[in-house]
Design a protein around this motif. Structure first.
Motif, PDB file in Angstrom:
ATOM      1  N   SER B  12      52.771  30.938  38.078  1.00 47.70           N
ATOM      2  CA  SER B  12      52.562  31.206  36.502  1.00 47.70           C
ATOM      3  C   SER B  12      50.984  31.600  36.449  1.00 47.70           C
ATOM      4  CB  SER B  12      52.889  29.883  35.688  1.00 47.70           C
ATOM      5  OG  SER B  12      52.259  28.678  36.207  1.00 47.70           O
ATOM      6  N   ALA B  13      50.507  32.189  37.440  1.00 53.96           N
ATOM      7  CA  ALA B  13      48.728  32.441  37.536  1.00 53.96           C
ATOM      8  C   ALA B  13      48.670  33.405  36.398  1.00 53.96           C
ATOM      9  CB  ALA B  13      48.468  32.895  38.910  1.00 53.96           C
ATOM     10  N   TYR B  14      49.504  34.354  35.785  1.00 57.03           N
ATOM     11  CA  TYR B  14      49.110  35.018  34.690  1.00 57.03           C
ATOM     12  C   TYR B  14      48.522  34.257  33.568  1.00 57.03           C
ATOM     13  CZ  TYR B  14      52.681  33.115  31.627  1.00 57.03           C
ATOM     14  OH  TYR B  14      53.414  32.378  30.994  1.00 57.03           O
ATOM     15  N   ARG B  15      48.796  32.816  33.546  1.00 53.46           N
ATOM     16  CA  ARG B  15      48.374  32.076  32.351  1.00 53.46           C
ATOM     17  C   ARG B  15      46.708  32.206  32.094  1.00 53.46           C
ATOM     18  NH1 ARG B  15      52.197  27.024  31.193  1.00 53.46           N
ATOM     19  NH2 ARG B  15      53.835  28.377  30.557  1.00 53.46           N
ATOM     20  N   VAL B  16      45.988  32.492  33.348  1.00 49.60           N
ATOM     21  CA  VAL B  16      44.720  32.286  33.360  1.00 49.60           C
ATOM     22  C   VAL B  16      44.114  33.682  32.842  1.00 49.60           C
ATOM     23  CG1 VAL B  16      44.365  30.685  35.059  1.00 49.60           C
ATOM     24  CG2 VAL B  16      44.121  33.328  35.580  1.00 49.60           C
ATOM     25  N   PHE B  17      44.954  34.749  32.613  1.00 49.32           N
ATOM     26  CA  PHE B  17      44.579  35.808  31.975  1.00 49.32           C
ATOM     27  C   PHE B  17      45.093  36.159  30.579  1.00 49.32           C
ATOM     28  CE2 PHE B  17      44.208  36.351  36.604  1.00 49.32           C
ATOM     29  CZ  PHE B  17      42.765  36.606  36.696  1.00 49.32           C
ATOM     30  N   ASN B  18      45.899  35.274  30.187  1.00 53.58           N
ATOM     31  CA  ASN B  18      46.838  35.590  28.937  1.00 53.58           C
ATOM     32  C   ASN B  18      46.070  35.403  27.624  1.00 53.58           C
ATOM     33  OD1 ASN B  18      49.520  36.057  28.876  1.00 53.58           O
ATOM     34  ND2 ASN B  18      49.981  34.294  27.507  1.00 53.58           N
ATOM     35  N   LEU B  19      44.707  34.966  27.764  1.00 58.31           N
ATOM     36  CA  LEU B  19      43.962  35.081  26.400  1.00 58.31           C
ATOM     37  C   LEU B  19      43.310  36.568  26.334  1.00 58.31           C
ATOM     38  CD1 LEU B  19      41.935  31.518  26.850  1.00 58.31           C
ATOM     39  CD2 LEU B  19      44.009  32.022  25.521  1.00 58.31           C
ATOM     40  N   GLY B  20      43.183  37.336  27.176  1.00 58.77           N
ATOM     41  CA  GLY B  20      42.894  38.523  27.079  1.00 58.77           C
ATOM     42  C   GLY B  20      41.463  38.917  26.790  1.00 58.77           C
ATOM     43  N   GLY B  21      40.606  38.168  27.276  1.00 56.63           N
ATOM     44  CA  GLY B  21      39.201  38.493  27.336  1.00 56.63           C
ATOM     45  C   GLY B  21      38.795  39.229  28.604  1.00 56.63           C
ATOM     46  N   THR B  22      37.424  39.761  28.425  1.00 59.31           N
ATOM     47  CA  THR B  22      36.946  40.384  29.405  1.00 59.31           C
ATOM     48  C   THR B  22      37.019  39.765  30.874  1.00 59.31           C
ATOM     49  OG1 THR B  22      35.145  40.955  27.849  1.00 59.31           O
ATOM     50  CG2 THR B  22      34.677  41.267  30.059  1.00 59.31           C
ATOM     51  N   VAL B  23      37.333  40.640  31.878  1.00 56.61           N
ATOM     52  CA  VAL B  23      37.664  40.162  33.109  1.00 56.61           C
ATOM     53  C   VAL B  23      36.397  40.977  34.060  1.00 56.61           C
ATOM     54  CG1 VAL B  23      39.269  40.554  35.068  1.00 56.61           C
ATOM     55  CG2 VAL B  23      40.239  39.746  32.860  1.00 56.61           C
ATOM     56  N   PHE B  24      36.003  40.367  35.087  1.00 62.46           N
ATOM     57  CA  PHE B  24      35.529  40.754  36.292  1.00 62.46           C
ATOM     58  C   PHE B  24      36.294  41.413  37.247  1.00 62.46           C
ATOM     59  CE2 PHE B  24      31.316  37.963  35.598  1.00 62.46           C
ATOM     60  CZ  PHE B  24      30.722  39.086  34.958  1.00 62.46           C
ATOM     61  N   VAL B  25      36.132  42.595  37.449  1.00 61.82           N
ATOM     62  CA  VAL B  25      36.966  43.119  38.595  1.00 61.82           C
ATOM     63  C   VAL B  25      36.034  43.482  39.795  1.00 61.82           C
ATOM     64  CG1 VAL B  25      38.275  45.170  39.449  1.00 61.82           C
ATOM     65  CG2 VAL B  25      38.438  44.420  36.954  1.00 61.82           C
ATOM     66  N   GLN B  26      36.139  42.705  40.728  1.00 61.64           N
ATOM     67  CA  GLN B  26      35.488  42.761  41.944  1.00 61.64           C
ATOM     68  C   GLN B  26      36.133  43.187  43.153  1.00 61.64           C
ATOM     69  OE1 GLN B  26      34.204  38.403  42.631  1.00 61.64           O
ATOM     70  NE2 GLN B  26      34.243  38.751  44.775  1.00 61.64           N
ATOM     71  N   SER B  27      35.417  43.743  43.887  1.00 64.87           N
ATOM     72  CA  SER B  27      36.168  44.308  45.624  1.00 64.87           C
ATOM     73  C   SER B  27      35.098  44.324  46.371  1.00 64.87           C
ATOM     74  CB  SER B  27      36.991  45.614  45.146  1.00 64.87           C
ATOM     75  OG  SER B  27      37.874  45.823  46.314  1.00 64.87           O
ATOM     76  N   SER B  28      35.619  44.529  47.731  1.00 64.95           N
ATOM     77  CA  SER B  28      34.549  44.464  48.656  1.00 64.95           C
ATOM     78  C   SER B  28      35.024  45.174  49.915  1.00 64.95           C
ATOM     79  CB  SER B  28      33.707  43.258  48.836  1.00 64.95           C
ATOM     80  OG  SER B  28      34.764  42.189  49.101  1.00 64.95           O
ATOM     81  N   VAL B  29      34.306  45.743  50.817  1.00 63.67           N
ATOM     82  CA  VAL B  29      34.633  46.184  51.949  1.00 63.67           C
ATOM     83  C   VAL B  29      33.552  45.619  53.063  1.00 63.67           C
ATOM     84  CG1 VAL B  29      34.996  48.028  53.647  1.00 63.67           C
ATOM     85  CG2 VAL B  29      36.041  48.133  51.385  1.00 63.67           C
TER      86      VAL B  29
END
Lengths: 190, 190
Positions: B12-29
Motif C-alpha cells: 500500500s505504498a501508494y498512500r505516501v503519494f496519495n495527497l498529490g503534492g509535489t514530488v522529487f524525481v531522482q535518478s542516478s548512474v
C-alpha cells in the motif's frame, strides 16, 4: 454560483488539476450517468489528463461507450458526497446519483451536466490506448473544454485564499480521512 | 532525523503519494545523480507509480540508463530547493545538485541516497513501456522499497497534524506559488 463559472484556457487547463486533490470522474451515455471520486488522476501534458479507472466501476463502462469523461474538483463542502460516491456502486444502486445529493448545472456549450460545489471542471475526450486501459486501467485524453470558479481561479492561477473555504481542494488519505489544501506559500524571485 | 525513517508496506505504498503534492524525481548512474521536482507524478496502483518526465530533462537520461527512479515528497521546509531544482538544468550546470543545498542520507538496504527533509521516499523500478515513454513522456514502474518519516506517517496513514510543519506536503501552482497541505477533514462512518 453559475455567474462565477468562467472558461479556462485549454492550452494550460492542466493547472486546475495541478494541486493534486481528489477529482470526480463522471461519464454518461444518454441519461445513464455515474460519478466516482478518484485520487489517481493527473495531468499528462498542458491539456492532457490521465485517470486510473478500475474495470469494476460502473463509470468505466460509460467512459468506454461514450469516449468522454468529465473531471471536476470537489471542494471542502463536498466531502460527504465524495465518500458516498466512492463507496456506493451504481452496479448495486441504480439510483446512486439521485441518492447522493449531488446537484448539477448546465453550461451553454457543454453537452454534459457539471457538478455544483466544485472549483473547476474539464471535459476530456479519451485517446484510444487499449494496452494501457487493459494493463493499467489507465485512461488518457485531451481536455476539450474547461471552466473554473473565478472566486478561486482566474487568469490561469489559483487564488484559493480569496474565495470561500468550501472550494478548497480535498486530498484523500483513507477511511474517510482527508486534508484540505492550506496556506499559500510563495518563493520570491520566480 | 534518520531515526524517524521507517519502512512502508509495499502493498500500500501508494498512500505516501496519495495527497498529490509535489514530488522529487531522482535518478542516478554511478555518481551522476539528478533531481527534478514534478507535479505530474501519480499512483497507478497500490504499489505502482507513474511520472511524466520530459525528454529535455537530464533526469530522464538517468532513468532510461539505470531503469530506476527514486520519488520523494519534499516538505514545507524545502520550497526554495524545489524551485532551484526545477529551474536549473544539469545540462547547463553539472554542479546543480551540489549548488542546490540538498542533503542526503543513506538507508542500510538502499543503493540510492535519499533526500533529507522529505516526508516519504520510494524506489521505483521502471517497467519498459516504449510507446508511453515516446508518446506521452510517461514512465511507469513498481515501488520496490519505500520509507516514511514516522512523525507524520505510520501504520499506512498520514498524521501530518502530529508532526513538524516542515514535513507538510507542497502543492505547486506556478511561478514560485505553492499551497501547503492544510487541516485534517474527517467524514464519520467510513
Amino acid at each position: 454560483m453559475m455567474q462565477h463559472v468562467k472558461p479556462v484556457d485549454i492550452s494550460s487547463a492542466y493547472r486546475v488539476f495541478n494541486l493534486g486533490g481528489t477529482v470526480f470522474v463522471q461519464s454518461s451515455v444518454g441519461d445513464d450517468l455515474d460519478i466516482m471520486p478518484a485520487s489517481w488522476v493527473c495531468p499528462l501534458d498542458y491539456s492532457k489528463m490521465s485517470a486510473v479507472v478500475d474495470s469494476t466501476h460502473y463509470t468505466r463502462k460509460l467512459i468506454e461507450k461514450s469516449g468522454y469523461m468529465v473531471l471536476s474538483t470537489p471542494g471542502l463542502g463536498l466531502q460527504q458526497e465524495v465518500m458516498y460516491l466512492g463507496t456506493v456502486s451504481k452496479n448495486d444502486n441504480p439510483g446512486k446519483i439521485e441518492d447522493s445529493g449531488i446537484q448539477f448545472f448546465r453550461m451553454p456549450d457543454c453537452e454534459f451536466p457539471l457538478i455544483e460545489g466544485c472549483a473547476a471542471w474539464a471535459v476530456v475526450k479519451i485517446i484510444a490506448e487499449p494496452h494501457n486501459q487493459k494493463t493499467y486501467d489507465l485512461f488518457v485524453g485531451n481536455i476539450v473544454a474547461a471552466w473554473a470558479d473565478d472566486r478561486v481561479f482566474s487568469n490561469n492561477h489559483w487564488h484559493l485564499e480569496k474565495g470561500p473555504e468550501s472550494l478548497r481542494s480535498l486530498h484523500y488519505c483513507s477511511g474517510g480521512h482527508f486534508y484540505a489544501i492550506g496556506k499559500a506559500v510563495d518563493v520570491d524571485g520566480y
